[in-house]
Design a protein around this motif. Structure first.
Motif, mmCIF file in Angstrom:
data_model
loop_
_atom_site.group_PDB
_atom_site.id
_atom_site.type_symbol
_atom_site.label_atom_id
_atom_site.label_comp_id
_atom_site.label_asym_id
_atom_site.label_seq_id
_atom_site.Cartn_x
_atom_site.Cartn_y
_atom_site.Cartn_z
ATOM 1 N N ILE A 30 0.979 -1.324 0.118
ATOM 2 C CA ILE A 30 -0.050 -0.156 0.013
ATOM 3 C C ILE A 30 0.808 1.357 0.101
ATOM 4 O O ILE A 30 0.551 2.277 -0.631
ATOM 5 C CB ILE A 30 -1.042 -0.140 1.168
ATOM 6 N N GLY A 156 -4.943 0.117 -1.744
ATOM 7 C CA GLY A 156 -4.214 1.344 -1.488
ATOM 8 C C GLY A 156 -4.802 2.575 -2.457
ATOM 9 O O GLY A 156 -5.061 3.677 -2.099
ATOM 10 N N ILE A 168 -4.196 4.432 5.127
ATOM 11 C CA ILE A 168 -3.605 3.009 4.766
ATOM 12 C C ILE A 168 -2.919 2.262 5.810
ATOM 13 O O ILE A 168 -2.626 0.983 5.647
ATOM 14 C CB ILE A 168 -2.568 3.373 3.529
#
Length: 462
Positions: A30, A156, A168
């Motif tokens: 992410i 993400g 995130i």
């Protein structure tokens, strides 16, 4: 220790380790998507925002050898509870970050937990799976790495489109709490270590200081000259620490792993090949999200879909390569994987402003296939090359080699990229052309490193 009981519940133990592995790789994948967004919102250039990754890698590298030795004494139950605790706390700090420095601090706390996961993961799998399923067990763990990497880019991209970038890190918290609860439940079944050596903290500490100071010196070269006291001072500390490690390892009473281990051709070649592979791969991949956003003008969600290719290939190929290595050994597979990686990097070195999307996808597929074919057999060969009593420490060495390679790759790539960008600015070229002209020679260096690693894949036992 009742081996039959452990192997009966092997998938329970594996689940605890797999969640930790999934969580740490999800966080990393992410973050790769979010780096351009973080750089823009916190008003940082690529060199500065790279410290979000470098600080994490340096912390992991400096601690894994210590944690691997510590686990020999404290056991896997303690290791996973420790790892989950720090990773959750670090994720909370990152989620509350409003500056680059606070974010880097949170990443360091996360890295302490991740260092424990990575230090004990391969050793735990090797301990609970029978020897004839070692490649399968490590392959399953690589699948969890791939699953985390697969989930990260699209998730993400979605979060960045609708929520602040701090979101995130929030998703790590519930995953970490699940992992912690399972560790408390399942690891009651795993006996505490009853036979362990006295912890060789002197050797572990010296090699950790050597790696940390050496990597930090390398990362500072891009901002300071070689004559700067911060650079050569850290270099001297690294050399002194390496000398002390040699002295400690020369004496049986203070040795952490013993220098005799490095006389083992299989162990030595697998270790060098692993480090070089990750240097080559990381050096090329770290700048891909920036290329996709700044040159191809993709949205974060689209960038996430491109980055998802890598873990999908890993998820499919890595376990198959692991199972095959149980039958035919590691030499052919690792050599083939490294050669394929070099071919993929060669294709990547021709990326420019006009490169088609299909070409980009093909390059990523080839690179990820090479890494997937190489990685599991190489790790299995390293674990199988040593005595069972040293597997916890060797588990730490495997993860240390990966993080050294990744940190070196990021440091070398960003330093070279900054250098070439500075050279190209004088030509008054367009920003996107400047990026491409600076990126292409970075990838060519990665190709050379991958080719240099090829002999170390071949010169080992089958």
């Amino acid at each position: 220790m009742d081996i039959s009981l452990i192997q009966t519940h092997k998938y329970r133990f594996f689940t605890v380790g797999a969640i930790g592995t999934f969580m740490s790789t999800l966080d990393g994948s992410i973050l790769n998507v979010a780096l351009p967004t973080i750089a823009n919102q916190l008003q940082c250039n690529i060199n500065v925002v790279a410290w979000v990754i470098l600080a994490y890698s340096l912390t992991v590298v400096s601690l894994m050898m210590i944690f691997g030795a510590w686990t020999e004494k404290k056991g896997y139950a303690f290791a996973y509870k420790f790892g989950y605790s720090f990773f959750i706390i670090g994720s909370i700090i990152c989620a509350l970050s409003s500056s680059i420095h606070f974010l880097i601090f949170g990443r360091v706390i996360q890295a302490i937990g991740s260092a424990m996961f990575q230090a004990v993961g391969p050793g735990m799998v090797t301990a609970v799976f029978p020897e004839n399923e070692r490649g399968k067990g490590i392959g399953l763990m690589v699948m969890m790495v791939s699953a985390g990497m697969m989930a990260g880019p699209p998730l993400g991209g979605f979060l960045l489109q609708y929520f602040p970038w701090q979101s995130i890190f929030i998703i790590n918290i519930p995953i970490g709490l699940i992992g912690m609860s399972l560790a408390l439940k399942y690891f009651k079944l795993l006996p505490k270590p009853s036979h362990f050596r006295k912890m060789r903290i002197s050797g572990a500490l010296s090699i950790s200081i050597a790696m940390l100071s050496g990597m930090l010196a390398l990362s500072l070269i891009e901002s300071y000259s070689l004559l700067d006291i911060r650079v050569w001072g850290l270099g001297i500390i690294s050399l002194i620490s390496l000398f002390l490690f040699y002295k400690f390892e020369s004496k049986p009473e203070s040795a952490l792993i013993g220098l005799d281990l490095f006389k083992n051709r299989t162990f030595r070649s697998t270790l060098i090949a692993a480090i070089l592979m990750f240097v080559a791969m990381a050096g090329a991949i770290i700048l891909i999200p920036f290329y996709l956003e700044r040159v191809k003008d993709f949205e974060p969600q689209t960038v996430g879909m491109y980055l998802m290719i890598f873990p999908i290939i890993m998820f499919i190929v890595a376990p198959l390569s692991g199972k095959l290595s149980d039958k035919i050994g590691s030499r052919l597979l690792t050599t083939t994987g490294m050669a394929i990686l070099a071919i993929g990097l060669y294709l990547l070195s021709y990326l420019d402003v006009e490169t088609s999307n299909n070409y980009i996808i093909l390059s990523i597929i080839i690179i990820s296939s090479g890494v997937a074919i190489f990685n599991t057999p190489n790790s299995s060969a390293m674990m199988g090359s040593v005595d069972k009593s040293k597997r916890a420490v060797i588990s730490g060495i495997i993860s240390t080699s990966r993080n050294i390679g990744m940190a070196l790759g990021v440091a070398i790539a960003t330093s070279l990229f900054a250098y070439f960008q500075a050279q190209n600015v004088g030509d008054n070229v367009d920003t996107t052309i400047n990026f491409v002209s600076s990126y292409q020679p970075v990838v060519k260096v990665s190709i050379i490193i991958a080719l240099f690693a090829l002999p170390f894949c071949f010169i080992r036992r089958k």
